[in-house]
Design a protein around this motif. Structure first.
Motif, PDB file in Angstrom:
ATOM      1  N   ALA A   1      43.186  33.279  35.193  1.00 33.37           N
ATOM      2  CA  ALA A   1      43.624  34.792  34.385  1.00 33.37           C
ATOM      3  C   ALA A   1      44.344  34.475  33.314  1.00 33.37           C
ATOM      4  CB  ALA A   1      44.540  35.480  35.811  1.00 33.37           C
ATOM      5  N   ILE A   2      45.205  33.630  33.077  1.00 30.19           N
ATOM      6  CA  ILE A   2      45.967  33.261  32.058  1.00 30.19           C
ATOM      7  C   ILE A   2      44.808  32.829  30.838  1.00 30.19           C
ATOM      8  CG2 ILE A   2      47.451  31.506  30.854  1.00 30.19           C
ATOM      9  CD1 ILE A   2      48.646  31.185  33.604  1.00 30.19           C
ATOM     10  N   TRP A   3      43.791  32.464  31.050  1.00 28.60           N
ATOM     11  CA  TRP A   3      42.912  32.056  29.782  1.00 28.60           C
ATOM     12  C   TRP A   3      42.056  33.670  29.688  1.00 28.60           C
ATOM     13  CZ3 TRP A   3      40.821  28.517  26.790  1.00 28.60           C
ATOM     14  CH2 TRP A   3      41.154  27.323  27.116  1.00 28.60           C
ATOM     15  N   GLY A   4      41.837  34.370  30.747  1.00 25.11           N
ATOM     16  CA  GLY A   4      41.278  35.759  30.450  1.00 25.11           C
ATOM     17  C   GLY A   4      42.237  36.477  29.707  1.00 25.11           C
ATOM     18  N   ALA A   5      43.502  36.289  30.008  1.00 28.60           N
ATOM     19  CA  ALA A   5      44.581  37.253  29.051  1.00 28.60           C
ATOM     20  C   ALA A   5      44.516  36.633  27.803  1.00 28.60           C
ATOM     21  CB  ALA A   5      45.997  37.284  29.621  1.00 28.60           C
ATOM     22  N   GLU A   6      44.470  35.306  27.316  1.00 28.36           N
ATOM     23  CA  GLU A   6      44.609  35.069  26.045  1.00 28.36           C
ATOM     24  C   GLU A   6      43.205  35.241  25.335  1.00 28.36           C
ATOM     25  OE1 GLU A   6      47.385  33.802  24.604  1.00 28.36           O
ATOM     26  OE2 GLU A   6      48.623  33.740  26.263  1.00 28.36           O
ATOM     27  N   LEU A   7      42.111  35.214  25.942  1.00 28.56           N
ATOM     28  CA  LEU A   7      41.030  35.425  24.934  1.00 28.56           C
ATOM     29  C   LEU A   7      40.371  36.881  25.091  1.00 28.56           C
ATOM     30  CD1 LEU A   7      39.054  32.128  26.526  1.00 28.56           C
ATOM     31  CD2 LEU A   7      40.243  32.517  24.430  1.00 28.56           C
ATOM     32  N   ALA A   8      41.324  37.756  25.897  1.00 26.08           N
ATOM     33  CA  ALA A   8      40.869  39.050  25.942  1.00 26.08           C
ATOM     34  C   ALA A   8      40.657  39.579  24.607  1.00 26.08           C
ATOM     35  CB  ALA A   8      41.679  39.836  26.806  1.00 26.08           C
ATOM     36  N   VAL A   9      39.953  40.722  24.332  1.00 26.67           N
ATOM     37  CA  VAL A   9      39.792  41.525  23.023  1.00 26.67           C
ATOM     38  C   VAL A   9      40.836  42.335  22.945  1.00 26.67           C
ATOM     39  CG1 VAL A   9      38.556  43.165  22.015  1.00 26.67           C
ATOM     40  CG2 VAL A   9      37.183  41.390  23.228  1.00 26.67           C
ATOM     41  N   GLY A  10      41.526  42.522  21.809  1.00 24.23           N
ATOM     42  CA  GLY A  10      42.802  43.541  21.798  1.00 24.23           C
ATOM     43  C   GLY A  10      43.833  42.912  21.063  1.00 24.23           C
ATOM     44  N   GLU A  11      44.915  43.605  20.654  1.00 24.90           N
ATOM     45  CA  GLU A  11      45.986  43.146  20.084  1.00 24.90           C
ATOM     46  C   GLU A  11      47.225  42.955  21.103  1.00 24.90           C
ATOM     47  OE1 GLU A  11      45.875  42.503  17.023  1.00 24.90           O
ATOM     48  OE2 GLU A  11      44.004  43.279  16.495  1.00 24.90           O
ATOM     49  N   GLY A  12      48.133  42.237  20.547  1.00 21.68           N
ATOM     50  CA  GLY A  12      49.415  41.982  21.607  1.00 21.68           C
ATOM     51  C   GLY A  12      49.338  40.699  22.171  1.00 21.68           C
ATOM     52  N   HIS A  13      50.103  40.802  23.394  1.00 19.31           N
ATOM     53  CA  HIS A  13      50.144  39.365  24.186  1.00 19.31           C
ATOM     54  C   HIS A  13      49.370  39.765  25.460  1.00 19.31           C
ATOM     55  CE1 HIS A  13      53.674  37.694  21.747  1.00 19.31           C
ATOM     56  NE2 HIS A  13      54.056  38.785  21.860  1.00 19.31           N
ATOM     57  N   GLY A  14      48.833  38.586  25.810  1.00 16.16           N
ATOM     58  CA  GLY A  14      48.101  38.555  26.975  1.00 16.16           C
ATOM     59  C   GLY A  14      48.904  38.780  28.279  1.00 16.16           C
ATOM     60  N   ARG A  15      48.229  39.486  29.217  1.00 15.83           N
ATOM     61  CA  ARG A  15      48.900  39.969  30.279  1.00 15.83           C
ATOM     62  C   ARG A  15      48.309  39.548  31.506  1.00 15.83           C
ATOM     63  NH1 ARG A  15      52.405  44.366  27.988  1.00 15.83           N
ATOM     64  NH2 ARG A  15      53.542  44.601  30.284  1.00 15.83           N
ATOM     65  N   VAL A  16      49.153  39.119  32.560  1.00 19.79           N
ATOM     66  CA  VAL A  16      48.340  38.824  33.818  1.00 19.79           C
ATOM     67  C   VAL A  16      48.947  39.663  34.890  1.00 19.79           C
ATOM     68  CG1 VAL A  16      48.064  36.946  35.434  1.00 19.79           C
ATOM     69  CG2 VAL A  16      48.066  36.430  33.076  1.00 19.79           C
ATOM     70  N   TYR A  17      47.982  40.498  35.408  1.00 17.66           N
ATOM     71  CA  TYR A  17      48.458  41.394  36.474  1.00 17.66           C
ATOM     72  C   TYR A  17      48.065  41.253  37.841  1.00 17.66           C
ATOM     73  CZ  TYR A  17      49.562  44.594  32.537  1.00 17.66           C
ATOM     74  OH  TYR A  17      49.931  45.050  31.465  1.00 17.66           O
ATOM     75  N   ILE A  18      48.824  41.414  39.017  1.00 22.74           N
ATOM     76  CA  ILE A  18      48.078  41.264  40.246  1.00 22.74           C
ATOM     77  C   ILE A  18      47.515  42.618  40.452  1.00 22.74           C
ATOM     78  CG2 ILE A  18      49.051  40.926  42.791  1.00 22.74           C
ATOM     79  CD1 ILE A  18      51.493  39.990  41.493  1.00 22.74           C
ATOM     80  N   VAL A  19      46.344  42.108  41.214  1.00 23.09           N
ATOM     81  CA  VAL A  19      45.541  43.429  41.553  1.00 23.09           C
ATOM     82  C   VAL A  19      44.801  43.381  42.888  1.00 23.09           C
ATOM     83  CG1 VAL A  19      44.662  43.487  38.888  1.00 23.09           C
ATOM     84  CG2 VAL A  19      43.300  42.310  40.368  1.00 23.09           C
ATOM     85  N   GLU A  20      44.401  44.680  43.155  1.00 25.09           N
ATOM     86  CA  GLU A  20      43.177  44.894  44.586  1.00 25.09           C
ATOM     87  C   GLU A  20      42.282  45.424  44.114  1.00 25.09           C
ATOM     88  OE1 GLU A  20      46.114  46.913  47.114  1.00 25.09           O
ATOM     89  OE2 GLU A  20      45.634  48.709  46.279  1.00 25.09           O
ATOM     90  N   PRO A  21      40.991  44.727  44.710  1.00 24.03           N
ATOM     91  CA  PRO A  21      39.863  45.445  44.377  1.00 24.03           C
ATOM     92  C   PRO A  21      39.828  46.985  45.300  1.00 24.03           C
ATOM     93  CG  PRO A  21      39.645  43.631  45.737  1.00 24.03           C
ATOM     94  CD  PRO A  21      40.908  43.622  45.321  1.00 24.03           C
ATOM     95  N   THR A  22      39.024  48.000  44.677  1.00 24.33           N
ATOM     96  CA  THR A  22      38.716  49.019  45.358  1.00 24.33           C
ATOM     97  C   THR A  22      37.475  49.259  46.174  1.00 24.33           C
ATOM     98  OG1 THR A  22      38.176  50.345  43.415  1.00 24.33           O
ATOM     99  CG2 THR A  22      40.498  50.455  43.728  1.00 24.33           C
ATOM    100  N   GLY A  23      36.868  48.197  45.985  1.00 27.13           N
ATOM    101  CA  GLY A  23      35.175  48.293  46.329  1.00 27.13           C
ATOM    102  C   GLY A  23      35.209  46.869  46.797  1.00 27.13           C
ATOM    103  N   PRO A  24      33.535  46.574  47.010  1.00 28.18           N
ATOM    104  CA  PRO A  24      33.183  45.242  47.458  1.00 28.18           C
ATOM    105  C   PRO A  24      33.286  44.474  45.984  1.00 28.18           C
ATOM    106  CG  PRO A  24      31.736  46.782  48.166  1.00 28.18           C
ATOM    107  CD  PRO A  24      32.586  47.658  47.102  1.00 28.18           C
ATOM    108  N   ILE A  25      33.562  43.081  46.210  1.00 23.80           N
ATOM    109  CA  ILE A  25      33.435  42.016  45.116  1.00 23.80           C
ATOM    110  C   ILE A  25      32.539  41.079  45.317  1.00 23.80           C
ATOM    111  CG2 ILE A  25      35.877  42.434  44.586  1.00 23.80           C
ATOM    112  CD1 ILE A  25      36.389  39.681  45.904  1.00 23.80           C
ATOM    113  N   GLU A  26      32.028  40.210  44.371  1.00 22.02           N
ATOM    114  CA  GLU A  26      30.994  39.090  44.345  1.00 22.02           C
ATOM    115  C   GLU A  26      31.356  38.031  43.416  1.00 22.02           C
ATOM    116  OE1 GLU A  26      27.006  40.594  43.285  1.00 22.02           O
ATOM    117  OE2 GLU A  26      27.786  40.738  41.129  1.00 22.02           O
ATOM    118  N   ALA A  27      30.979  36.792  43.957  1.00 19.36           N
ATOM    119  CA  ALA A  27      31.049  35.793  43.076  1.00 19.36           C
ATOM    120  C   ALA A  27      30.204  36.033  41.563  1.00 19.36           C
ATOM    121  CB  ALA A  27      30.587  34.725  43.435  1.00 19.36           C
ATOM    122  N   ALA A  28      31.107  35.897  40.669  1.00 20.08           N
ATOM    123  CA  ALA A  28      30.803  36.072  39.005  1.00 20.08           C
ATOM    124  C   ALA A  28      29.846  34.875  38.482  1.00 20.08           C
ATOM    125  CB  ALA A  28      31.844  36.384  38.028  1.00 20.08           C
TER     126      ALA A  28
END
Length: 244
Positions: free
Chosen positions: A58-85
């Motif tokens: 998640a830290i890598w995802g935050a740092e490489l994400a498109v956009g300005e500003g600092h990377g942020r890491v959030y705790i999340v819960e899915p609202t539907g089914p998930i699958e391996a990416a």
């Protein structure tokens, strides 16, 4: 249109999930899509939202994400089914970490990670209260003594430190606290990976050992060997670690 139904991954339900981004969010907000750079199929990427139980990813995802500003890491819960990416990049080993699950449905923000455990990877046999000080031989370049001591907020970066450390004995990963100011490690912060995706730092002051991580998983044998070969090529070229 969805090409096939998704399969729910029921055995992951007790785990905590994270999402890395540069968006400024608050608990209750919904994350509906995720756009990361270095993705080959951007159109397919936009149909999913990505998450991971691996904080380092998640830290890598935050740092490489498109956009300005600092990377942020959030705790999340899915609202539907998930699958391996599927793999998100064609980067050759050693690869950076990426968020490993995805969903067609939004993620709900439940909190944000704001405090980080700090690690140091080495082969030294230490105990709580011991100090890790600058002045020892560097793992990189030709310096006989390092002017800094290094630490990281990702377990993956500390794992590399333990595996590549000079000396005999098994690699060890310690939980540490700095006794003075820390700054970004310039050797791991460059134009290829904007920001500080491994959360790697250095200090001129000692680090105090507060504990040890005993259950950590190393990289495949090929990965440290490839990294060691790369470091040896840098030494032959006279490329030194940035120590100023």
């Amino acid at each position: 249109m969805r090409s096939k139904p998704m399969t729910a991954i029921d055995d992951l339900s007790p785990q905590r999930f994270y999402h890395g981004t540069k968006a400024d969010l608050k608990p209750g907000d919904l994350i509906k899509s995720c756009n990361l750079p270095e993705i080959g199929n951007q159109e397919a990427m936009e149909t999913h939202v990505y998450l991971t139980p691996n904080l380092d990813a998640a830290i890598w995802g935050a740092e490489l994400a498109v956009g300005e500003g600092h990377g942020r890491v959030y705790i999340v819960e899915p609202t539907g089914p998930i699958e391996a990416a599927p793999a998100l990049t064609d980067q050759k080993s050693p690869k950076h970490l990426s968020m490993s699950y995805r969903s067609y449905e939004p993620l709900r923000v439940t909190g944000e990670v704001t405090e980080w455990t700090l690690y140091h990877g080495t082969r030294a046999d230490l105990k709580p209260g011991d100090l890790i000080e600058p002045g020892y031989r560097s793992n990189y370049g030709k310096q006989t003594k390092a002017a800094y001591v290094y630490l990281a907020a990702t377990l993956d970066a500390a794992t590399w430190g333990a595996e590549l450390a000079l000396g005999e004995g098994p690699g060890r990963i310690y939980i540490v606290e700095p006794t003075g100011p820390i700054t970004d490690d310039p050797n791991l912060t460059d134009k290829r990976y904007p920001g500080n995706p491994t959360k790697s730092y250095r200090s001129r002051e000692p680090l105090r050992v507060t504990g040890e991580i005993t259950a950590w998983q190393g990289h495949s044998p090929e990965q440290p060997k490839a990294m060691q070969d790369s470091l040896e090529r840098l030494k032959q070229l006279g490329i030194e670690a940035i120590e100023d």
